[in-house]
Design an enzyme around this catalytic site. Sequence first.
Site, PDB file in Angstrom:
ATOM      1  N   ASP A  26     -33.111   1.313  13.083  1.00 34.50           N
ATOM      2  CA  ASP A  26     -33.555   0.455  11.993  1.00 34.50           C
ATOM      3  C   ASP A  26     -34.447  -0.619  12.629  1.00 34.50           C
ATOM      4  O   ASP A  26     -34.499  -0.769  13.857  1.00 34.50           O
ATOM      5  CB  ASP A  26     -32.375  -0.167  11.239  1.00 34.50           C
ATOM      6  CG  ASP A  26     -32.801  -0.621   9.836  1.00 34.50           C
ATOM      7  OD1 ASP A  26     -34.025  -0.734   9.587  1.00 34.50           O
ATOM      8  OD2 ASP A  26     -31.931  -0.869   8.992  1.00 34.50           O
TER       9      ASP A  26
HETATM   10  C1  BGC Z   1     -34.132  -1.878   6.526  1.00 35.54           C
HETATM   11  C2  BGC Z   1     -34.387  -0.397   6.407  1.00 35.54           C
HETATM   12  C3  BGC Z   1     -35.859  -0.138   6.227  1.00 35.54           C
HETATM   13  C4  BGC Z   1     -36.617  -0.768   7.387  1.00 35.54           C
HETATM   14  C5  BGC Z   1     -38.109  -0.554   7.328  1.00 35.54           C
HETATM   15  C6  BGC Z   1     -35.033  -2.525   7.560  1.00 35.54           C
HETATM   16  O1  BGC Z   1     -34.913  -3.901   7.534  1.00 35.54           O
HETATM   17  O2  BGC Z   1     -32.780  -2.075   6.857  1.00 35.54           O
HETATM   18  O3  BGC Z   1     -33.646   0.129   5.332  1.00 35.54           O
HETATM   19  O4  BGC Z   1     -36.099   1.234   6.151  1.00 35.54           O
HETATM   20  O5  BGC Z   1     -36.372  -2.155   7.375  1.00 35.54           O
HETATM   21  O6  BGC Z   1     -38.695  -1.275   6.328  1.00 35.54           O
END
Ligand code: BGC
Length: 734
Positions: A292
């Site tokens: 993530d």
């Molecule tokens: C979130 C994810 C997301 C990623 C990219 C993160 O902060 O937890 O769910 O896919 O950002 O935007």
Amino acid sequence: MKKTLIYCLLVLLIPAASPAAGDKEKPLYKDPKQPVEKRIEDLLSRMTIEEKVLQLNQYTLGRNDNANNMADPVNDIPGGVGSLIYFSSNPELRNRVQKKAMEQTRLGIPILFGYDVIHGYRTIYPISLGQACSWNPGLVEKACAVAAQESRMSGVDWTFSPMIDVARDGRWGRVAEGYGEDPYTNAVFAVASVKGYQGNDMSGTNKVAACLKHYIGYGASEAGRDYVYTEISRQSLWDTYMLPYEEGVKAGAATLMSSFNDISGVPGSANHYTLTEILKNRWKHDGFVVSDWGSIEQLRPQGVAADKKEAALKAFSAGVEMDMMNRCYDNHLADLIKEGKLTKEQLNDAVRRVLRVKFRLGLFERPYTPASSEKARFYLPESLKIAEQLAEESIVLLKNKDKALPLSKVSKLAVIGPMAKSQWHLLGSWAAQGKAEDITTIYDALQAEYKGKAEVSYSLGCDFDGKDKSGFEEAKALASKSDVILLCLGEKKNWSGENASRSTIALPGIQEELVMELKKLGKPVILILSNGRPLQLNRLEPLSDAILTMWQPGTPGGKPLAGIISGRVNPSGKLSMTFPYSTGQIPVYYNHRQSARPHQGKYQDIPSTPLYEFTHGLSYTTFQYGEIKVSSPKLKRSDKLSIEIPVTNTGDRDGSETVHWFISDPVSSISRPVKELKYFEKKLIKKGTTVNYRFEVNLERDLGFVDGDGKRFLEPGEYYVIVKDKKVKIEIED
Ligand code: BGC
């Protein structure tokens, strides 16, 4: 303005195209007729360590629209980078950067462009929590297929979706993004989304790669706070959180995203057990895992890595192949290999996985996205139809005292409240390229619905929060001249989603006060809610004649709701997540484990049962359930079992009914939840007719359980099959 600037910079940074140096003959990896595995090995054999490492990084391209994620942009994007998050809806920028990868790098490896397409790309569907209330996975699959088509045609090859985190704490804002509190439900919708996004062949020009997230246990965030610690035993990991991922992987999901949360001391992004032992070794997943955003470097604040280099080592060794905006792999992997802390074979395995997804997406053959008009891509009539049907089926009628709804014979409707004229808040969080200005408000939809039949008037009443009651008098004056009060309340768009925890799931006091004031007029009160989480409605329930939640419906806006208010549409949604009586009951969910004293241990100050249970939802017609019939009540482990229940539509209009099949195992070597959902099916039942629902039981899968290492077992003894208030016993012989 900003966008144009980035675009101009990129144009300057990309030198004019020149033919790639190297092989005169076409190398094997460029030959589409060769098997993918051979192409991967050929390409790997030509790559340097630096080229390999670069494939394992993801940076952003263009405007970053997630306010929670801050990072310095990578200005001079290297052509050899593995992936970019693509924030533009115009494929032109992508193609320009892709050209750099294809023509100005030694090997011409295409870049993989990813984006958060969570509930639609431009045509926005209801939030996932609402979608699950439709209990219509076939329709959700179609919605995901539309999202895939709009995305791929706009330059996005890969969506960071579906989110399948089982979540039982409504204070956590991200409950909006998943399919609710039940493992089986999340599993069914995981499969539906993967099928919709990827189809049978991801290389299609209207398909994208899916990403199961957030692996794993993120939904157990302590006290509903985001990014925090989770306490999950191996037993709960398996019986509650794993199933959606296991099924999503079986359905062919190309990628997974490792989670932010620390799982009982081992963060999701440094967890060798879940990422390697289970995902790669046991489930044989051959795609890759992306971290993530920042979840590798966050191993430092989580207290398991001293610096970014150690964080890179831990995440990579655990099984995270791609670094999303941590700047850990690009800066440290090569050194870690030189120092012998990681092996070249480990590096090869990771790169192989990333390349496999790129080959399967057909990126080597079609690295560029053909130009097309927005009209050719977005809001196609069929896409809008799917959105409208899904929004209709997501709406849950929670209460309908004395058939307060539908409103067929009214002449004056007072539409009151801060949600009535909102477009923005109906979009929901993670609305990708959705456009609020294209959304029909609740008020406009009701105007259109009742055109020529009734007078629809509006008053704001109050804002979503704050203390300003100056609009109350006008709202009361309007309401007193009307036959019925439609109160449109709820949550703002950014009250749910990432980093949007709330200490109470009740609506702000000002909204509750507005209901109390209007109730005094003695007119019927219809509560219309748009929300991204279950709400605490214990104070509003007694004041309302009917209550509906429309969740955050996306592009169709108020039209599906207006259809239900007028009776043009018969509601069929049922809750995918329990509505607690009050916040103090949290966590409250249907499949809790058994209590030592089921009849004691109640709260002294509030009821101990929730206000609206999982699967609660009303229709304008009535359904009568017959007796459950089992093919045989005594079975051997290897036997087959089928169960049926007749359901009759005893009301005066056609309606769709979802039958939920639960099981319970009162005595087991591991104490099990009081009941567990194992199957559901939704069917249209014409008025006055009876339809049979059938559940083909696989004894081991549906009656069995998992232990703390995921081993499924089936014990002899008594089991119960439960449908609504009907229950039947089954015995498995030794
Ligand atoms: C979130 C994810 C997301 C990623 C990219 C993160 O902060 O937890 O769910 O896919 O950002 O935007």
